[in-house]
Design a protein around this motif. Sequence first.
Motif, short mmCIF file in Angstrom:
data_model
loop_
_atom_site.label_atom_id
_atom_site.label_comp_id
_atom_site.label_asym_id
_atom_site.label_seq_id
_atom_site.Cartn_x
_atom_site.Cartn_y
_atom_site.Cartn_z
N ASP A 65 0.84 -1.21 0.13
CA ASP A 65 -0.02 0.15 -0.10
C ASP A 65 0.86 1.34 0.15
O ASP A 65 1.33 1.77 1.04
CB ASP A 65 -0.88 0.16 1.13
N GLY A 66 1.16 1.93 -1.11
CA GLY A 66 2.07 2.78 -1.38
C GLY A 66 2.76 2.87 -2.45
O GLY A 66 2.91 2.03 -3.31
N GLY A 67 3.66 4.05 -2.78
CA GLY A 67 4.61 4.02 -4.01
C GLY A 67 5.57 3.18 -3.95
O GLY A 67 5.74 2.53 -2.94
N GLU A 68 6.37 3.01 -4.95
CA GLU A 68 7.55 2.32 -4.93
C GLU A 68 8.65 2.98 -4.09
O GLU A 68 8.90 3.95 -4.16
CB GLU A 68 8.07 2.18 -6.36
N PRO A 69 8.95 2.11 -3.12
CA PRO A 69 9.90 2.63 -2.19
C PRO A 69 11.36 2.86 -2.69
O PRO A 69 11.80 2.30 -3.62
CB PRO A 69 9.89 1.76 -1.09
#
Length: 122
Positions: free
Chosen positions: A13-17
């Motif tokens: 859940d979130g963008g590419e770290p």
Amino acid sequence: MTDKTKPEVEPYDGGEPTELVTIDIEEGTGEAATAGATVDVHYLGVDFESGEEFDSSWSRGQSVNFPLKQLIAGWQEGIPGMKVGGRRQLIVPPALAYGPAGSGHRLSGRTLIFVIDLMGVS
């Protein structure tokens, strides 16, 4: 021996770290891995973007032993502190995996997700 089965990778859940993300799925109760340890692991590796599996000890039917110092930086940073019996997900950006695109490895430039079961430490 383990009663665990091949893991499924849950969507992140979130963008590419851009930095290592460590998520404990299951806490272990055994000995903790240290930076200089040799680890016995079962693992699954998938591409962050496509979700495609690129490697899995589960598919080969046996765990593998690795000295941590011989592994990608994401594993060297993400496994120490993990306890035997635990399952941990690592989301590893290219800088801690196989380098930027064009580095010569088929996975260079890719953010990778690993689910690792720590079976033993020596």
